[in-house]
Scaffold this motif. Sequence first.
Motif, PDB file in Angstrom:
ATOM      1  N   CYS A  19       0.802  -1.235   0.124  1.00 19.19           N
ATOM      2  CA  CYS A  19      -0.106   0.026   0.125  1.00 19.19           C
ATOM      3  C   CYS A  19       0.751   1.227  -0.066  1.00 19.19           C
ATOM      4  O   CYS A  19       0.369   2.597   0.204  1.00 19.19           O
ATOM      5  CB  CYS A  19      -0.955  -0.223   1.167  1.00 19.19           C
ATOM      6  N   GLY A  20       2.311   1.120  -0.098  1.00 16.14           N
ATOM      7  CA  GLY A  20       2.982   2.310  -0.139  1.00 16.14           C
ATOM      8  C   GLY A  20       3.735   2.749   1.250  1.00 16.14           C
ATOM      9  O   GLY A  20       4.294   3.700   1.357  1.00 16.14           O
TER      10      GLY A  20
ATOM     11  N   LYS B 290       7.849  11.516  -1.131  1.00 20.53           N
ATOM     12  CA  LYS B 290       8.014  10.149  -1.706  1.00 20.53           C
ATOM     13  C   LYS B 290       9.235   9.661  -2.332  1.00 20.53           C
ATOM     14  O   LYS B 290       9.887  10.499  -2.716  1.00 20.53           O
ATOM     15  CB  LYS B 290       6.816   9.976  -2.910  1.00 20.53           C
TER      16      LYS B 290
ATOM     17  N   HIS C  43       8.197   8.638  -7.161  1.00 22.07           N
ATOM     18  CA  HIS C  43       7.052   9.534  -7.487  1.00 22.07           C
ATOM     19  C   HIS C  43       5.925   8.502  -8.113  1.00 22.07           C
ATOM     20  O   HIS C  43       4.931   8.552  -8.041  1.00 22.07           O
ATOM     21  CB  HIS C  43       7.491  10.250  -8.597  1.00 22.07           C
ATOM     22  N   ASP C  44       6.318   7.353  -8.849  1.00 21.01           N
ATOM     23  CA  ASP C  44       5.471   6.440  -9.525  1.00 21.01           C
ATOM     24  C   ASP C  44       4.877   5.450  -8.660  1.00 21.01           C
ATOM     25  O   ASP C  44       4.107   4.763  -9.154  1.00 21.01           O
ATOM     26  CB  ASP C  44       6.124   5.805 -10.879  1.00 21.01           C
TER      27      ASP C  44
ATOM     28  N   TYR D  44       2.375   4.311  -5.645  1.00 19.23           N
ATOM     29  CA  TYR D  44       1.322   4.914  -4.853  1.00 19.23           C
ATOM     30  C   TYR D  44       1.428   4.931  -3.396  1.00 19.23           C
ATOM     31  O   TYR D  44       1.875   3.755  -2.916  1.00 19.23           O
ATOM     32  CB  TYR D  44       0.048   4.276  -5.289  1.00 19.23           C
ATOM     33  N   ASN D  45       1.308   5.896  -2.504  1.00 18.91           N
ATOM     34  CA  ASN D  45       1.462   5.769  -1.102  1.00 18.91           C
ATOM     35  C   ASN D  45      -0.182   5.860  -0.780  1.00 18.91           C
ATOM     36  O   ASN D  45      -0.507   7.146  -0.841  1.00 18.91           O
ATOM     37  CB  ASN D  45       2.259   7.065  -0.722  1.00 18.91           C
ATOM     38  N   CYS D  46      -0.695   4.964  -0.378  1.00 17.32           N
ATOM     39  CA  CYS D  46      -2.193   4.974  -0.096  1.00 17.32           C
ATOM     40  C   CYS D  46      -2.503   5.852   1.258  1.00 17.32           C
ATOM     41  O   CYS D  46      -1.647   5.549   2.187  1.00 17.32           O
ATOM     42  CB  CYS D  46      -2.813   3.642   0.197  1.00 17.32           C
ATOM     43  N   GLU D  47      -3.342   6.717   1.132  1.00 17.64           N
ATOM     44  CA  GLU D  47      -3.690   7.477   2.413  1.00 17.64           C
ATOM     45  C   GLU D  47      -4.389   6.870   3.367  1.00 17.64           C
ATOM     46  O   GLU D  47      -4.558   7.885   4.208  1.00 17.64           O
ATOM     47  CB  GLU D  47      -4.264   8.906   1.788  1.00 17.64           C
TER      48      GLU D  47
ATOM     49  N   CYS E  98      -9.662   4.755  -3.111  1.00 21.05           N
ATOM     50  CA  CYS E  98      -8.206   4.836  -3.259  1.00 21.05           C
ATOM     51  C   CYS E  98      -7.884   4.257  -4.659  1.00 21.05           C
ATOM     52  O   CYS E  98      -8.730   4.122  -5.264  1.00 21.05           O
ATOM     53  CB  CYS E  98      -7.523   3.917  -2.173  1.00 21.05           C
ATOM     54  N   LEU E  99      -6.671   4.674  -5.079  1.00 18.34           N
ATOM     55  CA  LEU E  99      -6.168   4.700  -6.568  1.00 18.34           C
ATOM     56  C   LEU E  99      -6.680   3.093  -7.095  1.00 18.34           C
ATOM     57  O   LEU E  99      -7.235   3.056  -8.466  1.00 18.34           O
ATOM     58  CB  LEU E  99      -4.868   4.752  -6.907  1.00 18.34           C
ATOM     59  N   TYR E 100      -6.479   2.104  -6.327  1.00 16.61           N
ATOM     60  CA  TYR E 100      -6.626   0.810  -6.659  1.00 16.61           C
ATOM     61  C   TYR E 100      -8.021   0.328  -6.927  1.00 16.61           C
ATOM     62  O   TYR E 100      -8.540  -0.486  -7.601  1.00 16.61           O
ATOM     63  CB  TYR E 100      -5.805  -0.386  -6.017  1.00 16.61           C
TER      64      TYR E 100
END
Length: 273
Positions: free
Chosen positions: A26-27, A74, A77-78, A80-83, A113-115
């Motif tokens: 999840c980053g 980060k 950068h590429d 994902y760091n999930c919030e 989240c992004l995923y």
Amino acid sequence: MSSALSPFHPIHLCQPDPGKSCSACCGLYNWKDHSRAALESILAMQTELLSVHLPEGTIDAYRAAREKKLKNTKLCHDIYNCEFIGFLNQDHTRVGCLAHPAVNNGRDFRDLCLYGHEICHNHFCPAYSCLSIIEQTSVVLSIDDWYLYGLTITDIDLVKDFFKHVENRIGDSIKEKHIRQPEAQRALKDFFMLKLHWPYKARQPRLGKYYFTQTEYAIARIEYHKRWGILPSIYDSILVSLESDFASVEELRTAERMIEEKILLFIHACGLV
Ligand code: SF4
Ligand code: SF4
């Protein structure tokens, strides 16, 4: 990341027991400062803010408040760091997904989240398939804190190479009866803790065998021949996983002896000598 057990994955590596867990995919570690203290501070901040903003549905306000409080950059950068990563319990011994329905009275916020929830639910990282059951069990039994656990269970080369060297020496495979012994677990933890206190850590940003530029990551190498005209170390994979950068061949040889010592300690603790 996965919240599902499957017959193919009998050990739930993401949340193995109440004492620890992982959120690496999840980053969690994708910060320039990914020390324990830095991650604890991010996790505590997100946990506190999410406890207010998720039930109230004020996600934009959460994102703004989080952005203001973040004091880290980060690593890649590429990635994902999930919030939505946070602490799952009061004692802060387990990290995990605060958008998961299990911690939100059945409401699933993972699509924020992004995923999205399907990927989050069904993702099994390579540790599930690349590590043998004995290797998985060894990591779970020997490590009792989330920070070292997440770093280790995702470091396939480190774990596999350790067992490869052990088994080559004893001429047999390590069995469950060996790793059930407390002495063996202590010896294993001792080895894995090299990740936290390795004296030859490179100065540039690293996470295990990977090094990072602003947007990319690649596998690091130790240039044995170019620098010292020697063959690669028999412990090369372990040395790279430990983020090594040696100033001299003497340092390299000392590092090899340190690894050798941990391997012998484990074999001895298993009662195999
Ligand atoms: S990196 Fe692997 S063990 Fe860790 S949370 Fe993700 S799927 Fe689970
Ligand atoms: S929403 Fe998905 S990526 Fe984010 S913490 Fe939860 S499982 Fe991980």
